[in-house]
Design an enzyme around this catalytic site. Structure first.
Site, mmCIF file in Angstrom:
data_model
loop_
_atom_site.group_PDB
_atom_site.id
_atom_site.type_symbol
_atom_site.label_atom_id
_atom_site.label_comp_id
_atom_site.label_asym_id
_atom_site.label_seq_id
_atom_site.Cartn_x
_atom_site.Cartn_y
_atom_site.Cartn_z
ATOM 1 N N SER A 192 0.858 -1.174 -0.046
ATOM 2 C CA SER A 192 0.053 0.093 -0.102
ATOM 3 C C SER A 192 0.895 1.280 0.180
ATOM 4 O O SER A 192 1.873 1.478 -1.017
ATOM 5 C CB SER A 192 -0.867 -0.055 1.142
ATOM 6 O OG SER A 192 -2.032 1.017 1.213
ATOM 7 N N ASP A 202 -9.873 -4.827 -5.242
ATOM 8 C CA ASP A 202 -9.444 -3.994 -4.282
ATOM 9 C C ASP A 202 -10.296 -2.851 -3.876
ATOM 10 O O ASP A 202 -10.737 -2.088 -5.015
ATOM 11 C CB ASP A 202 -7.998 -3.442 -4.590
ATOM 12 C CG ASP A 202 -7.501 -2.815 -3.239
ATOM 13 O OD1 ASP A 202 -7.911 -2.061 -2.626
ATOM 14 O OD2 ASP A 202 -6.238 -3.298 -2.976
ATOM 15 N N HIS A 226 -8.208 -5.394 0.122
ATOM 16 C CA HIS A 226 -6.880 -4.652 0.133
ATOM 17 C C HIS A 226 -6.167 -5.049 1.475
ATOM 18 O O HIS A 226 -4.911 -5.542 1.265
ATOM 19 C CB HIS A 226 -7.146 -3.017 0.569
ATOM 20 C CG HIS A 226 -5.955 -2.330 0.382
ATOM 21 N ND1 HIS A 226 -5.332 -2.122 -0.472
ATOM 22 C CD2 HIS A 226 -5.509 -1.821 1.443
ATOM 23 C CE1 HIS A 226 -4.122 -1.388 -0.321
ATOM 24 N NE2 HIS A 226 -4.409 -0.952 0.974
#
Length: 414
Positions: free
Chosen positions: A163, A306, A338
């Site tokens: 991320s 996601d 995610h």
């Protein structure tokens, strides 16, 4: 001595620290913090901090690779920086680095040394271009120079992040050949690395994850001071006050507090007009990664569905790398979302890095869509040991390493 006269990666100060799981359970992991010289967005020297770790009871004379782990800080509040959040006694509930400590520990169980840089810098420059890469690479330089780790100048290095940490990893991978050519970087793993931060801002605004859009804006106005006037001219005083609050709030409470917040309702001429401002457009173009081909091989992992990072943005990011000649293995996961993918995909990501340290064949670059990376035979064998590791950490038991990789064995024999 002035910072500008010191080489990037020079250690300014060091201290031994004690880590804690969620700040509460003291961990038997050997750790130090290094203050080191690095470079900011504009090329000026600055100081930054990294936390460097060894497995409990590790022999510093044993040769081992170094992993640079870029946390998904995804906040501006100093309590979310790894150098604070990972320490025993830290009051940082809701910070993402605290959730990632078991992933860091899983690298330690391989016998690796680990560097965890505060890649947003002392100022919390969430979302800025290039700076996270400079800080990660200089943190690795500092780790190689720190005698207590026992690392050599030719130590093999891996990069790993997910991320916001995946975005920082992408910057480090892009910049390494030019900025730190002496580092032997075997490979880089970028999980869900944002791809297009500007597009992510627009998509997340007014969504359940609007807090990410807000703290992203707050971080950019710190990294790019010229944006302060632009934002002041376009946004209401109430929204600017909310950005101030976002700067002091950990990630998970931030998401809960600002879910659904719509910047368009606070933009005097509308959000589209603000995003079209020339000064802002220059910044948004600057922060998009993918303009350089990483010199080392990469693995990119992304959930097809996601809910935070659009798969199309990662498809385009990987496409830019492949078009420039980079060697990228791109895995798209159909079943995960995610946050779960960071943990379900951890065996795939760490095994890929272990293969790079062991000089295993790379295979062909390109993309592949699978139902779940967590269901492969190699990954399935690691889920129970990972849960056992988390249980060890909850009980405060030692996190030992093992000299199990071919790279470690080969270098011990040298």
């Amino acid at each position: 001595m002035p910072l500008g006269r010191l080489a990037p990666g020079t250690i300014l100060r060091s201290r031994q620290v004690r880590l804690g799981l969620f700040g509460l359970v003291p961990q038997k992991i050997t750790a130090w913090q290094l203050l080191y010289r690095t470079t900011d967005l504009r090329g000026a020297p600055e100081a930054a901090v990294t936390t460097v770790l060894l497995p409990w009871g590790a022999d510093p004379a044993e040769r081992r690779p170094l992993l640079s782990f870029q946390c998904a800080i995804d906040a501006v509040a100093p309590m979310c920086f790894p150098s604070y959040a990972l320490r025993h006694g830290a009051r940082a509930l809701g910070s993402v680095p605290q959730l990632e400590l078991p992933l860091i520990a899983s690298a330690l169980t391989r016998g690796w040394a680990v560097s965890v840089p505060d890649h947003e810098g002392l100022g919390g420059h969430f979302g800025s271009a290039r700076e996270p890469g400079y800080r990660a690479l200089d943190a690795a330089r500092a780790a190689l120079r720190f005698p207590a780790l026992g690392l050599a100048a030719d130590t093999r290095i891996g990069l790993w992040g997910y991320s916001g940490g995946g975005l920082a990893t992408a910057w480090a991978a892009e910049l390494a050949a030019e900025y730190a050519p002496e580092l032997d970087i075997a490979g880089a793993v970028a999980g869900s690395p944002v791809g297009d931060p500007a597009a992510a801002f627009v998509r997340l605004n007014a969504s359940p994850y609007a807090g990410f859009a807000m703290v992203f804006t707050a971080g950019l106005r710190r990294a790019y001071p010229q944006l302060r006037q632009v934002l002041s001219d376009h946004l209401s005083a109430a929204y600017l006050a909310l950005l101030d609050t976002a700067e002091r709030t950990p990630t998970l409470p931030l998401l809960a507090r600002f879910a659904g917040r719509d910047a368009d309702r606070h933009a005097r001429a509308g959000l589209a007009a603000m995003l079209d401002h020339p000064e802002l457009r220059i910044v948004l173009d600057d922060i998009r990664p993918g303009t350089r081909a990483p010199a080392m091989p990469m693995l990119v992992l992304q959930a097809v569905h996601d809910e935070v990072i659009a798969v199309a943005d990662i498809d385009a990011h990987v496409g830019r790398y492949l078009w420039r000649g980079a060697h990228v293995r791109y895995l798209r996961d159909r079943l995960s979302m995610h946050l779960p993918l960071q943990f379900l995909g951890a065996p795939t990501m760490i095994d890929w890095l272990a293969d790079r340290f062991d000089d295993q064949p790379l295979g062909l670059p390109g993309s592949e869509t699978v139902w779940s990376v967590a269901l492969s035979r190699r990954s399935r064998s690691q889920h129970v040991p990972f849960l056992a590791l988390v249980l060890r950490m909850l009980c405060g038991r030692p996190v030992p390493g093992r000299a199990g990789s071919r790279e470690v064995r080969r270098r011990i024999a040298v």
